[in-house]
Scaffold this motif. Structure first.
Motif, mmCIF file in Angstrom:
data_model
loop_
_atom_site.group_PDB
_atom_site.id
_atom_site.type_symbol
_atom_site.label_atom_id
_atom_site.label_comp_id
_atom_site.label_asym_id
_atom_site.label_seq_id
_atom_site.Cartn_x
_atom_site.Cartn_y
_atom_site.Cartn_z
ATOM 1 N N SER A 82 4.343 24.232 -2.694
ATOM 2 C CA SER A 82 4.219 22.880 -3.243
ATOM 3 C C SER A 82 5.039 21.888 -2.434
ATOM 4 O O SER A 82 4.655 20.733 -2.286
ATOM 5 C CB SER A 82 4.626 22.851 -4.712
ATOM 6 N N THR A 83 6.186 22.365 -1.848
ATOM 7 C CA THR A 83 6.965 21.466 -0.996
ATOM 8 C C THR A 83 6.180 21.098 0.256
ATOM 9 O O THR A 83 6.154 19.930 0.670
ATOM 10 C CB THR A 83 8.284 22.125 -0.588
ATOM 11 N N ILE A 84 5.519 22.112 0.848
ATOM 12 C CA ILE A 84 4.738 21.834 2.057
ATOM 13 C C ILE A 84 3.602 20.868 1.739
ATOM 14 O O ILE A 84 3.378 19.881 2.450
ATOM 15 C CB ILE A 84 4.195 23.147 2.656
ATOM 16 N N ILE A 85 2.911 21.139 0.616
ATOM 17 C CA ILE A 85 1.789 20.270 0.251
ATOM 18 C C ILE A 85 2.281 18.870 -0.059
ATOM 19 O O ILE A 85 1.683 17.869 0.355
ATOM 20 C CB ILE A 85 1.026 20.869 -0.954
ATOM 21 N N LEU B 153 0.834 -1.208 0.000
ATOM 22 C CA LEU B 153 0.000 0.000 0.000
ATOM 23 C C LEU B 153 0.863 1.250 0.000
ATOM 24 O O LEU B 153 0.554 2.226 -0.688
ATOM 25 C CB LEU B 153 -0.894 0.012 1.237
ATOM 26 N N GLN B 154 1.962 1.218 0.777
ATOM 27 C CA GLN B 154 2.830 2.401 0.834
ATOM 28 C C GLN B 154 3.496 2.650 -0.513
ATOM 29 O O GLN B 154 3.611 3.806 -0.939
ATOM 30 C CB GLN B 154 3.882 2.213 1.916
ATOM 31 N N ILE B 155 3.911 1.568 -1.199
ATOM 32 C CA ILE B 155 4.512 1.738 -2.523
ATOM 33 C C ILE B 155 3.487 2.344 -3.488
ATOM 34 O O ILE B 155 3.801 3.241 -4.275
ATOM 35 C CB ILE B 155 5.039 0.396 -3.048
ATOM 36 N N PHE C 91 0.652 11.926 4.752
ATOM 37 C CA PHE C 91 -0.749 11.486 4.827
ATOM 38 C C PHE C 91 -0.950 10.168 4.093
ATOM 39 O O PHE C 91 -1.460 9.199 4.654
ATOM 40 C CB PHE C 91 -1.638 12.580 4.230
ATOM 41 N N LEU C 92 -0.505 10.119 2.822
ATOM 42 C CA LEU C 92 -0.814 8.937 1.999
ATOM 43 C C LEU C 92 -0.038 7.715 2.439
ATOM 44 O O LEU C 92 -0.574 6.606 2.463
ATOM 45 C CB LEU C 92 -0.530 9.249 0.528
ATOM 46 N N VAL C 93 1.247 7.922 2.804
ATOM 47 C CA VAL C 93 2.018 6.766 3.255
ATOM 48 C C VAL C 93 1.500 6.287 4.603
ATOM 49 O O VAL C 93 1.442 5.090 4.867
ATOM 50 C CB VAL C 93 3.521 7.113 3.302
ATOM 51 N N MET D 127 -8.456 8.008 7.515
ATOM 52 C CA MET D 127 -8.256 9.355 6.979
ATOM 53 C C MET D 127 -8.452 10.402 8.060
ATOM 54 O O MET D 127 -7.709 11.369 8.148
ATOM 55 C CB MET D 127 -9.248 9.602 5.842
ATOM 56 N N ARG D 128 -9.481 10.191 8.911
ATOM 57 C CA ARG D 128 -9.783 11.168 9.954
ATOM 58 C C ARG D 128 -8.598 11.301 10.903
ATOM 59 O O ARG D 128 -8.257 12.386 11.347
ATOM 60 C CB ARG D 128 -11.028 10.702 10.716
ATOM 61 N N MET D 129 -7.971 10.156 11.215
ATOM 62 C CA MET D 129 -6.849 10.210 12.129
ATOM 63 C C MET D 129 -5.616 10.795 11.453
ATOM 64 O O MET D 129 -4.924 11.640 12.020
ATOM 65 C CB MET D 129 -6.536 8.809 12.649
ATOM 66 N N MET D 130 -5.355 10.351 10.196
ATOM 67 C CA MET D 130 -4.121 10.737 9.528
ATOM 68 C C MET D 130 -4.088 12.215 9.188
ATOM 69 O O MET D 130 -3.022 12.817 9.129
ATOM 70 C CB MET D 130 -3.931 9.908 8.271
ATOM 71 N N ALA D 131 -5.272 12.833 8.956
ATOM 72 C CA ALA D 131 -5.313 14.251 8.631
ATOM 73 C C ALA D 131 -4.664 15.056 9.744
ATOM 74 O O ALA D 131 -3.945 16.026 9.491
ATOM 75 C CB ALA D 131 -6.756 14.700 8.421
ATOM 76 N N LEU D 132 -4.903 14.644 11.001
ATOM 77 C CA LEU D 132 -4.327 15.343 12.145
ATOM 78 C C LEU D 132 -2.909 14.871 12.423
ATOM 79 O O LEU D 132 -2.001 15.658 12.646
ATOM 80 C CB LEU D 132 -5.217 15.091 13.367
ATOM 81 N N ARG D 133 -2.721 13.554 12.378
ATOM 82 C CA ARG D 133 -1.446 12.956 12.771
ATOM 83 C C ARG D 133 -0.327 13.347 11.815
ATOM 84 O O ARG D 133 0.809 13.594 12.235
ATOM 85 C CB ARG D 133 -1.623 11.429 12.795
#
Lengths: 314, 295
Positions: free
Chosen positions: A108-111, A23-25, A118-120, A155-161
């Motif tokens: 763009s670097t920050i994003i 999934l991470q890849i 977030f995605l990883v 997603m809810r957790m990762m948005a903050l974490r």
């Protein structure tokens, strides 16, 4: 310190971690593709500027200089590091219209950094949902099912974490870099190792602070901020225990990564480092889960148990 | 004395003449306005470049890589003074209408055994809301999934060069396409489930996954084999006129004809496959099957 149980848990759930690695890849592929679609031009410019200034060659020179370290030429080494940092800023300023593009580049670097975190990180929640299921019921759920079922929670957790982790990681990096440049730059190799240890301590402190967030979110409440608060409260009870364990894991990981740099090509180093980071985060989370169950005094499984009925002592 | 065959392929060939008027227009338009590029063309180009000792680069992500996979046909050249993308959009509108018609026809034929077409707008109204969510989901999923595939290919191009890169990326592409079509065939019973049982999309999708999961290899291998065979035939049709008997000017004609037949087959096969398999898995009685006395 529950070392045996932790190792058993890590070994018994290793296939789950391999699935999460897939999934991470996929997440990294997604980031590359999105950047290819929208920002490929700017990326090409940066790559060209780095090639023009010869940053990769300079990095290799610095590393080979470190390998053949001689304690006599300390001032020369500090000169070299300062010129290296200078050439990074030089290579950035050779990009045409740099001042115009600087704001875009920073944003763009920050994003992109946030997107990577977030995605990883999205694979962490389903993986440890599966591990938690194994610890409580001694059976592993179908991995893809847990990914789909827990995607909203994840997603809810990762948005903050991801936000907290991103900010704290950059803070750790800049604190260490500042400390090194101000204090230890004249010490040579000793200074590098001291600052590496400081970095490891800072990162393990931030890792230990957020340790019980994930277990509490999975086991007790599905509300993210509630879980964060209770996780902090539980964490205060055995902060030093968590800190020590995280420090051991992170120090070993960073030392292995540091030694890899001298052995392989830059690209292989990058791939191996990413695998190491993924593995160490899995190990750390397993340690936190065992600690959480011990703290709460709940029973848990760490290996597959088969119950058999025998006629002898029925 | 025995029943007729229950397979979808048999159904297509038996009712070919009834299905033809419903899907001939969309498949003709697809043959003209859908992009000619495909992953096969990309890999042929890459093999040629590697053989001649050139360097593969993906400096322009869309034109070099993603446009070979994407279904969206963005061309700058104009037909009759209008940008080609408008023709492409119109093709997809016609395609959805044609698929709805074919779907309604097949469903009514299998349930009632009648060959009548019925009113155009009533037919459209009957199946549009059941078919559209599935098609839209699959379209969006295909775009995102091939975007991921393109990212993976760029990552591989950093790691490996030459024939190793070619083999790796071919392997990754095959894996990605297999995964996509497995998912595609897991949800393929969603429209008939919505039509026959009146479920909402979510429930119908989970019911479909349950049904196909129980007969996993039966349904998935059928879809995968059909994809493989039809792509191989299309590839052969692409190669034949260059190699053998036709002069250059017929290249385009043969290609368009081959692609027309390819799309025609798929537009007939998809509704037939989904409805026939739904009837088979839920053991619904099929009214279109007749008993053969002499064979």
């Amino acid at each position: 310190m529950h070392a045996k149980k932790t190792f058993l848990l890590i070994g018994n759930n290793y296939t789950t971690h391999l699935k999460s690695l897939l999934l991470q890849i996929l997440a990294i592929c997604f980031i590359v593709a999105i950047f290819g679609l929208f920002f490929f031009n700017f990326g090409n410019l940066i790559v060209k500027a780095i090639e023009k200034e010869g940053l990769v060659r300079k990095t290799q020179e610095l590393i080979s200089y470190l390998v053949n370290w001689n304690s006599a030429d300390q001032t020369e080494f500090s000169q070299k590091i300062l010129s290296y940092i200078d050439s990074i800023s030089q290579s950035l300023s050779t990009i045409p219209n740099f001042n115009v593009k600087l704001a875009t580049a920073i944003w763009s670097t920050i994003i992109a950094g946030y997107a990577v975190y977030f995605l990883v990180g999205l694979s962490v929640f389903p993986t440890f949902f599966s591990v938690n299921q194994f610890m409580t019921t001694n059976s592993k759920p179908f991995y893809l099912w847990s990914v789909i079922k827990k995607s909203v929670d994840s997603m809810r957790m990762m948005a903050l974490r991801a936000l907290i982790n991103l900010i704290m990681d950059w803070c750790c990096l800049f604190l260490t870099l500042g400390a090194y440049l101000i204090t230890f730059v004249n010490l040579g190799m000793t200074g590098i190792i001291i600052s590496l240890l400081i970095w490891a301590a800072l990162v393990s402190a931030r890792s230990a602070m957020l340790a019980y967030w994930l277990p509490v979110n999975i086991n007790e409440t599905s509300k993210t901020r509630q879980a964060f608060k209770s996780g902090i409260i539980y964490m205060l009870d055995d902060f030093w225990n968590l800190f020590l364990k995280s420090f051991i894991v992170i120090t070993i990981t960073s030392l292995v990564a540091f030694s890899i740099i001298f052995l392989f090509q830059p690209l292989v180093v990058l791939i191996l480092t990413m695998l190491l980071i993924s593995l160490s985060s899995y190990v750390l989370n397993c340690i936190y889960f065992v600690n959480y169950y011990e703290l709460k005094g709940k029973p848990y499984f760490v290996k597959k148990v088969t119950v058999t009925y025998s006629d002898d002592n029925a | 004395m025995r029943l007729q065959s229950k397979s979808a392929t048999y159904y297509v060939f038996k009712n070919f003449i009834y299905l033809l008027p419903l899907v001939v227009l969309p498949s003709l338009m697809l043959a003209f306005f859908q992009s000619e590029k495909g992953p096969v063309v990309l890999f042929i180009n890459m093999a040629n470049i590697i053989k001649s000792g050139g360097q593969i680069s993906f400096a322009h992500f869309y034109t070099d890589l993603y446009s070979f996979f994407s279904l969206v046909n963005i061309k700058s050249d104009a037909v009759l003074g209008i940008n080609a993308i408008w023709f492409w959009l119109f093709t997809y509108v016609v395609l959805i209408i044609g698929l709805c018609m074919a779907f309604t026809f097949v469903e009514r034929h299998i349930k009632l055994g009648t060959h009548r077409y019925g009113n155009f707008f009533k037919n459209l109204n009957e199946s549009f809301l059941f078919l559209f969510p599935y098609l839209f989901l699959m379209f969006v999923l295909y775009q995102v999934w091939t975007l991921l595939l393109c990212g993976a290919i760029v990552l591989i191009s950093i790691i490996a060069q030459g024939w190793a890169f070619f083999a790796f990326s071919l392997f990754i592409t095959l894996i990605f396409y297999t995964a996509y079509f497995v998912f595609f065939s897991l949800l393929i019973l969603t429209p008939p489930s919505m039509y026959f049982d009146g479920y909402r999309f979510g429930f119908a999708a989970s019911y479909s996954a349950q049904l196909t999961g129980a007969h996993f290899f039966d349904s998935v291998i059928r879809i995968l084999a059909t994809v493989l065979i039809s792509q191989a035939l299309l590839f052969l049709c692409r190669l034949l006129p260059q190699q053998f008997w036709l002069p250059d000017m017929y290249d385009n004609v043969v290609l368009i004809l081959a692609r027309f037949l390819f799309y025609l087959w798929w537009l007939m096969f998809l509704p037939s496959f989904s409805v026939c398999k739904y009837a088979e898995y839920t053991e619904t009685k099929r009214a279109d099957l007749k008993i053969k006395i002499f064979d």
